[in-house]
Write a protein that holds these residues in place. Structure first.
Motif, PDB file in Angstrom:
ATOM      1  N   HIS A  63       0.570  -1.063   0.064  1.00 46.34           N
ATOM      2  CA  HIS A  63      -0.230  -0.195   0.023  1.00 46.34           C
ATOM      3  C   HIS A  63       0.930   1.152   0.275  1.00 46.34           C
ATOM      4  N   VAL A  64       0.247   2.571  -0.569  1.00 48.91           N
ATOM      5  CA  VAL A  64       1.001   3.340  -1.103  1.00 48.91           C
ATOM      6  C   VAL A  64       0.720   4.366   0.913  1.00 48.91           C
ATOM      7  N   PRO A  65       1.200   4.823   0.899  1.00 45.98           N
ATOM      8  CA  PRO A  65       1.595   5.498   2.333  1.00 45.98           C
ATOM      9  C   PRO A  65       0.355   6.550   2.454  1.00 45.98           C
ATOM     10  N   ARG A  66      -0.062   6.633   3.788  1.00 41.49           N
ATOM     11  CA  ARG A  66      -1.258   7.299   4.090  1.00 41.49           C
ATOM     12  C   ARG A  66      -0.803   8.977   4.357  1.00 41.49           C
ATOM     13  N   SER A  67      -1.084   9.963   3.939  1.00 41.03           N
ATOM     14  CA  SER A  67      -0.241  11.293   4.809  1.00 41.03           C
ATOM     15  C   SER A  67      -1.119  11.818   5.551  1.00 41.03           C
TER      16      SER A  67
ATOM     17  N   ALA B 211       2.933  -0.738  -6.506  1.00 41.45           N
ATOM     18  CA  ALA B 211       2.152   0.239  -5.654  1.00 41.45           C
ATOM     19  C   ALA B 211       0.434  -0.091  -5.235  1.00 41.45           C
ATOM     20  N   GLU B 212      -0.475  -0.729  -4.112  1.00 43.80           N
ATOM     21  CA  GLU B 212      -1.469  -0.244  -4.655  1.00 43.80           C
ATOM     22  C   GLU B 212      -1.814   1.148  -3.885  1.00 43.80           C
ATOM     23  N   THR B 213      -3.005   1.951  -4.256  1.00 44.16           N
ATOM     24  CA  THR B 213      -3.099   2.914  -4.286  1.00 44.16           C
ATOM     25  C   THR B 213      -4.296   3.516  -2.718  1.00 44.16           C
ATOM     26  N   GLU B 214      -4.332   4.623  -2.726  1.00 40.53           N
ATOM     27  CA  GLU B 214      -5.374   4.786  -2.190  1.00 40.53           C
ATOM     28  C   GLU B 214      -6.012   6.056  -2.702  1.00 40.53           C
ATOM     29  N   PHE B 215      -6.912   6.475  -1.878  1.00 45.62           N
ATOM     30  CA  PHE B 215      -7.762   7.068  -3.021  1.00 45.62           C
ATOM     31  C   PHE B 215      -8.437   8.339  -1.833  1.00 45.62           C
ATOM     32  N   ILE B 216      -8.010   9.370  -1.378  1.00 44.44           N
ATOM     33  CA  ILE B 216      -8.839   9.020   0.343  1.00 44.44           C
ATOM     34  C   ILE B 216      -9.001  11.309  -0.308  1.00 44.44           C
ATOM     35  N   THR B 217      -9.045  12.147  -0.463  1.00 45.60           N
ATOM     36  CA  THR B 217      -8.356  13.535  -0.231  1.00 45.60           C
ATOM     37  C   THR B 217      -8.268  14.029  -1.683  1.00 45.60           C
ATOM     38  N   ASP B 218      -8.093  15.631  -1.901  1.00 45.72           N
ATOM     39  CA  ASP B 218      -8.246  16.485  -2.716  1.00 45.72           C
ATOM     40  C   ASP B 218      -6.290  16.327  -3.420  1.00 45.72           C
TER      41      ASP B 218
END
Length: 328
Positions: A40-44, A89-96
């Protein structure tokens, strides 16, 4: 020969098990030709940490990803004569700002590919637990069609802004939707005209830029009837000329090739004859630059190849998958 392009390890993912090297060794043992690593990509944002990460910071996540890429490169070199390892890497898509973060990550680490996955709806994870899934349903006033619609709208935004090479679990939104006898009282939103049109829109867009849809066997671990994507969506993808690959979404060595017996049967039932896969071009191919389809990442040239007649490949019988599928 078959492969997987969606994998995790306990070394770099708290809800997985074991080491990354164990995953590689198991893929080699099963005589896979290509292995795609996709931690997973890191979340910010701190608020996006999972309960299992309560002792971590976002900085820890970024360090873990850096360590992952370093270890993956070591393993790629160590086992280069036994298996072709791609580092993705596997993406997340959480914020703008997620799309920009993904682009920066891709450039910084010269990743071979992205598995484009959507795990959150408006910032809440849908696949972590039934409880959180139900909270999303509640937020939409119990309107599951509205929830599914929001998922496919956010997925389209991910596809448009990132254009991932592989699309992960296309219809993950159904993960905790009622199944079996309990589903009789709850309509499947994907079967409604409105939601199906949104899913079809996303399929059309993904096909337009050349994405590859994974057929993900982990859905059976969750008790679902079909792999991701479910059969009517997979049929539409195939009818429209969409490209597919296979993935186990493994979370440790114990999951490598998980449910590939059922996957073999599913491919046969759905009439899937050809699957696509990514691989590193050989040095000769790299130098010739013969115009074959590829994604160029730094010094890496990634070819998109086709495996014909996938269900007849000896890989299935060699691992007992074809026989188990026949017996079931």
């Amino acid at each position: 020969m078959p492969f997987t392009f969606h994998s995790h390890s306990g070394q770099f993912c708290r809800h997985a098990k074991g080491s990354l090297e164990d995953v590689v060794k198991e893929a080699i043992r099963k005589k896979m030709f290509v292995l795609g690593l996709s931690e997973h990509v890191p979340r910010s944002r701190a608020q996006d940490l999972y309960p299992e990460e309560a002792d971590m910071t976002t900085g820890d996540l970024h360090q873990a990803f850096d360590d992952y890429v370093s270890e993956a490169r070591r393993l790629r070199e160590k086992y280069r004569n036994q298996i072709d390892i791609l580092i993705g890497a596997e993406t997340e898509f959480i914020t703008d700002t997620t799309a920009e973060e993904l682009q920066s990550l891709h450039k910084q680490y010269k990743l071979d590919y992205f598995v484009g996955s959507l795990h959150h709806i408006d910032g809440t994870p849908m696949d972590f637990s039934q409880e959180l899934y139900d909270k999303i349903v509640e937020r939409f006033g119990g309107d599951r069609s509205a929830m599914f619609g929001r998922y496919f709208d956010q997925q389209l935004e991910l596809l448009q802004k990132v254009q991932p090479e592989i699309i992960g679990h296309f219809d993950l939104v159904r993960i905790f939707h009622p199944q079996g006898p309990s589903a009789k009282e709850v309509e499947d939103p994907i079967h409604t005209e409105e939601i199906r049109s949104l899913a079809s829109r996303n399929i059309d867009y993904a096909i337009s830029y050349g994405a590859i849809f994974e057929i993900n066997s982990r859905a059976w671990k969750k008790g679902l009837r079909d792999a991701y994507p479910q059969r009517d969506l997979l049929h539409e993808i195939l009818q429209k000329g969409g490209r597919v690959t296979i993935s186990d979404d493994s979370h440790g060595a114990q999951d490598v090739g998980m449910h590939y017996d059922r996957l073999h049967a599913y491919l046969r039932e759905m009439g899937v004859r050809d699957v696509h896969y990514l691989r590193h071009a050989t040095e000769e191919e790299h130098e010739e630059n013969d115009g074959s389809e590829n994604n160029s990442n730094g010094n890496n040239k990634i070819d998109v190849c086709v495996l014909r007649d996938v269900v007849d490949h000896p890989f299935w019988a060699a691992n007992g998958y074809a026989q188990l599928a026949h017996e079931s």
